[in-house]
Design an enzyme around this catalytic site. Structure first.
Site, PDB file in Angstrom:
ATOM      1  N   LYS A   4      46.178  27.243  38.101  1.00 39.12           N
ATOM      2  CA  LYS A   4      45.756  28.119  37.227  1.00 39.12           C
ATOM      3  C   LYS A   4      46.058  27.473  35.720  1.00 39.12           C
ATOM      4  O   LYS A   4      47.097  26.994  35.251  1.00 39.12           O
ATOM      5  CB  LYS A   4      46.956  29.297  37.199  1.00 39.12           C
ATOM      6  CG  LYS A   4      46.392  30.393  36.401  1.00 39.12           C
ATOM      7  CD  LYS A   4      47.254  31.658  36.872  1.00 39.12           C
ATOM      8  CE  LYS A   4      46.487  33.008  36.347  1.00 39.12           C
ATOM      9  NZ  LYS A   4      46.815  33.916  37.388  1.00 39.12           N
TER      10      LYS A   4
ATOM     11  N   GLY B 272      43.894  33.595  32.480  1.00 39.90           N
ATOM     12  CA  GLY B 272      43.311  32.299  32.502  1.00 39.90           C
ATOM     13  C   GLY B 272      42.385  32.191  33.736  1.00 39.90           C
ATOM     14  O   GLY B 272      42.452  33.079  34.591  1.00 39.90           O
TER      15      GLY B 272
ATOM     16  N   ASP C 142      54.871  41.892  36.638  1.00 39.83           N
ATOM     17  CA  ASP C 142      53.481  42.238  36.756  1.00 39.83           C
ATOM     18  C   ASP C 142      52.893  42.296  38.241  1.00 39.83           C
ATOM     19  O   ASP C 142      52.303  41.702  38.544  1.00 39.83           O
ATOM     20  CB  ASP C 142      52.558  41.099  36.170  1.00 39.83           C
ATOM     21  CG  ASP C 142      51.212  41.510  35.417  1.00 39.83           C
ATOM     22  OD1 ASP C 142      51.008  42.729  35.382  1.00 39.83           O
ATOM     23  OD2 ASP C 142      50.425  40.690  35.364  1.00 39.83           O
TER      24      ASP C 142
ATOM     25  N   GLY D 290      41.036  35.937  35.032  1.00 46.80           N
ATOM     26  CA  GLY D 290      41.744  36.949  34.566  1.00 46.80           C
ATOM     27  C   GLY D 290      42.261  36.950  33.303  1.00 46.80           C
ATOM     28  O   GLY D 290      41.870  36.021  32.479  1.00 46.80           O
TER      29      GLY D 290
END
Ligand SMILES: *[C@@H]1O[C@H](CO)[C@@H](O)[C@H](O)[C@H]1NC(C)=O
Ligand SMILES: *[C@@H]1O[C@H](CO)[C@@H](O)[C@H](O)[C@H]1NC(C)=O
Ligand SMILES: *[C@@H]1O[C@H](CO)[C@@H](O)[C@H](O)[C@H]1NC(C)=O
Ligand SMILES: *[C@@H]1O[C@H](CO)[C@@H](O)[C@H](O)[C@H]1NC(C)=O
Length: 703
Positions: free
Chosen positions: A412, A396, A509, A393
């Site tokens: 991640k 990363g 987010d 995404g």
């Protein structure tokens, strides 16, 4: 290396030499390896039971003497007639851990019977109060003193001395030998249990007595400086002595040892003597080991050599030249292989060091428990292999990994170019690691590399929610009750972050792609704080805001203000996408449906809310759909203070309180004023195939 090869060469030499060995006859010259066959006169503790000559044993305050029975005649006719040379191997085993007993000596004496005048303790079995320092005793001794006596002005408990008439040495030195390989003197521990060679040479013409030491199997140290064919030895002690003044015509040669309250086992393992120069060199391979019972109970004291068996370097007596040269070949090849391995190891080490390098600063010490080593993450993900890739995404790539413990993790990799603000961000990660909620994806820890941050999470077997909602091929689908359950779960996680934890945590987010599904298809909020990271790390200089279009509250896009209300706004957009099965902004939709909240509001105005429901849903409950869509719009109001809190939202979701009616006009709903053309343009200019529209972060310039 040189030492290894050097001693190998030495053993070849010895191996050849043994073939020509002839035992010297008794008399003015002899060589003894088995002292049972030697013509010795023993007293005190001395015995030859095992073959070697044992001077003292585990008996306190005792002495032991061993003299060659045949006298040596030193005629006064010429000076050179006083010359003699001897070489022997001794081993001293301390029986206590930090003391050695008194010591032993090579003795040249007019009498074989020292039992009466030689006292135990520091007299070394040679001297006592009556005969000490009295020239009538005619005694020459070379002492191996392992006891420090202030009375005798001894240097230390590890010295070699030349004694004339007296136990107070005329000359003494710390035990050491000239190490030809290193080109310098190397200290030697007398009472180490190791076999030590000693050479005592007297040249009557030179009137010099030399004493030289070396650990078995080192050859007699010779001077490296002179290039003569016969190099002079490098003695430890060299003393000018006129032996014609000391010796009687008839002298006896032998050994004396003593113990006091401290004991040691003292052995002579081989002895070569010659009246005159050039006593036969001892054949190291012929020298037997002292009995194993002699091994010290504990490690010998300082200066401590490596612990060893009595004669570790010597091959068994049976080994001939052939075996030795085979050993040489083997030794050389093993050494070569070892060298190659060491070099390869070094290369691999440097390669791995670079490959696994990470950034670890002093201030991170306190986060140690949450710190993962890059090496472990690299191994867990099989080197971040493509087939371990879970998703990619805007922030990363995410990889699946399995720790050695069997724990499944998601790693991640967030690339960044900002080290500034990192300290504060890591502090936030650390505090986020302490968050515990069943609807949060657990952050386990992190790792830092140059330009890269790795976040380690619990692995979620069912992937992210957007895969289900927006999957066109309908391989995965969620039922109505599963969707409601997911919304409730995420709501309770947000309540936890906003109100129930020790401090207010903003997610920043919230969207379907950041909701992960666990094994039971419960929704779990993930990736919290990452938007903040980008906010800080990349855009430190400005008030630019990062978020996802369609989820961003108007006050956020306008002023960059993030509050719990902006999270609530995003949560409203999230409810709508779960119920309607589409993204908040869909450029491919009919013009009036591009912006989801706008479309839902227009349907609401004509009481046709269910028109917006995901066409894949067949089992939805109309009442629940209406409540959820209303709640979604309640959260989407432009005035932040009109939005409900997460606590209120949970009450609406539980059905305890019904969702209030609100104005559904575009302005009060905070519907973004983005033209259809603008949306299409943003979509088409997104270059990366991996990036869906949702991943295009919109930056709203601050200056
Ligand atoms: C030491 O040697 C003497 C003489 O050989 C012997 O009588 C004695 O038993 C020995 N002591 C020990 C402890 O071995
Ligand atoms: C030296 O020893 C001899 C013989 O034992 C003795 O007669 C003499 O008195 C001793 N000399 C001294 C100074 O003790
Ligand atoms: C004793 O050592 C010296 C070197 O220090 C040497 O010149 C001399 O020849 C040696 N003498 C004997 C008998 O080894
Ligand atoms: C050594 O001692 C003897 C006997 O006392 C003497 O004759 C000789 O001169 C001495 N030698 C030296 C070099 O001093």
């Amino acid at each position: 290396m040189a030492g290894v090869l050097g001693s190998v060469g030495f053993w070849i030499m010895i191996g050849i030499h043994v073939t020509f060995l002839v035992f010297a006859q008794e008399g003015d010259q002899f060589v003894h390896y088995d002292f049972r066959k030697a013509n010795l006169e023993l007293d005190g503790m001395a015995n030859t039971d095992g073959g070697p000559l044992q001077l003292t044993n585990n008996t306190n305050t005792s002495t032991g003497h061993a003299f060659h029975k045949n006298p040596i005649k030193f005629t006064t006719s010429t000076l050179s007639s006083f010359s003699f040379s001897t070489e022997f191997v001794f081993a001293i085993f301390p029986l206590q851990s930090h003391a050695y007993g008194h010591g032993m000596a090579f003795v040249v004496s007019p009498t074989k019977d020292l039992s009466s005048n030689g006292t135990a303790n520091s007299g070394l079995g040679i001297f006592n109060r009556t005969n000490d320092n009295n020239s009538t005793n005619h005694i020459l001794a070379v002492e191996l003193d392992t006891h420090e006596s202030s009375e005798q002005l001894d240097k230390s408990n590890n010295h070699v001395g030349i004694d004339i008439y007296s136990i107070v040495s005329v000359k003494s030195e710390e035990a050491s030998y000239f190490n030809a390989t290193e080109g310098k003197n190397t200290s030697l521990l007398l009472a180490s249990g190791k076999s030590i060679l000693i050479w005592i040479d007297y040249d009557g013409t030179e009137q010099l007595l030399n004493v030289t030491l070396a650990p078995v199997p080192t050859p007699k140290p010779v001077s490296p400086l002179l290039s003569k064919s016969i190099k002079p030895s490098v003695p430890l002690l060299s003393r000018s002595i006129n032996l014609s003044e000391i010796f009687n015509e008839t002298m006896y040669v032998g050994f004396s040892g003593s113990t006091g309250t401290i004991k040691s086992d003292q052995y002579i393992l081989g002895w070569s003597f010659k009246k005159g120069r050039g006593a036969e060199s001892l054949d190291i391979s012929m020298i037997s080991d002292p009995p194993p019972s002699s091994l010290p109970p504990t490690a010998p004291p300082t200066p401590s050599p490596p612990p060893s068996s009595p004669r570790p370097q010597s091959p068994p007596p049976s080994s001939g030249g052939k075996k030795s040269s085979l050993g040489a070949v083997l030794g050389t090849s093993i050494a070569t292989v070892a060298l190659i391995l060491i070099i390869l190891g070094g290369i691999v080490y440097l390669y791995k060091k670079k490959k696994y390098s990470e950034v670890l600063e002093q201030w991170e010490k306190e986060y140690n428990p949450q710190r993962y080593s890059f090496r472990n993450l690299y191994k867990a993900t099989k080197g971040f292999r493509e087939n371990h890739l879970l998703g990619a995404g805007g922030f990363g790539k995410v990889y699946k990994g399995i720790l050695p413990s069997g724990t499944q993790i998601a790693v991640k990799r967030v690339y960044h170019d900002a080290e500034q603000g990192m300290k504060q961000y890591v502090a936030e990660i650390a505090s986020m690691g302490r968050l515990r909620h069943k609807n949060l994806v657990q952050l386990l820890g992190y790792c830092r590399r140059k330009g890269e941050l790795l976040l380690v999470y619990d692995y979620m077997p069912n992937g992210s929610l957007d895969d289900y909602l927006f999957n066109k091929n309908k391989l995965k689908d969620l039922t109505w009750s599963q969707r409601v359950n997911i919304i409730k779960g995420v709501a309770s996680a947000l309540l936890y972050l906003h109100e129930e934890w020790e401090q207010v945590v903003l997610h920043r987010d919230i969207k379907a792609s950041n909701i992960l599904l666990d094994a039971d298809l419960n929704g779990r909020l993930g990736d919290f704080g990452l938007a903040r990271f980008h906010d800080r790390g990349v855009n430190l200089e400005a008030t630019r805001v990062v978020g996802t279009i369609g989820y961003m509250a108007p006050e956020l896009t306008a002023m960059g203000v993030t509050t719990t209300w902006t999270d609530v706004y995003a949560f409203g957009a999230f409810i709508l996408e779960v119920v309607c099965g589409r993204r908040p902004v869909d450029p491919d939709a009919p013009r009036e449906q591009v912006i989801l909240v706008k479309w839902v509001a227009s349907c609401g105005r004509r009481d046709a809310l269910t028109d917006t429901v995901d066409s894949k849903l067949i089992d939805f409950k109309v009442g629940e759909v209406k409540q959820l869509l209303k709640l979604g719009m309640l959260c989407s109001q432009s005035n932040p203070e009109n939005r409900p809190s997460m606590r209120q939202i949970l009450q609406y979701l539980e059905g305890n309180v019904s969702v209030p009616g609100i104005s559904l006009d575009n302005v009060s709903l905070g519907i973004p004023n983005i033209s259809h053309e603008k949306v299409t343009q943003m979509t088409t200019t997104s270059t990366s195939a991996n990036f869906s529209f949702e991943d295009v972060t919109i930056l709203f310039g601050g200056r």
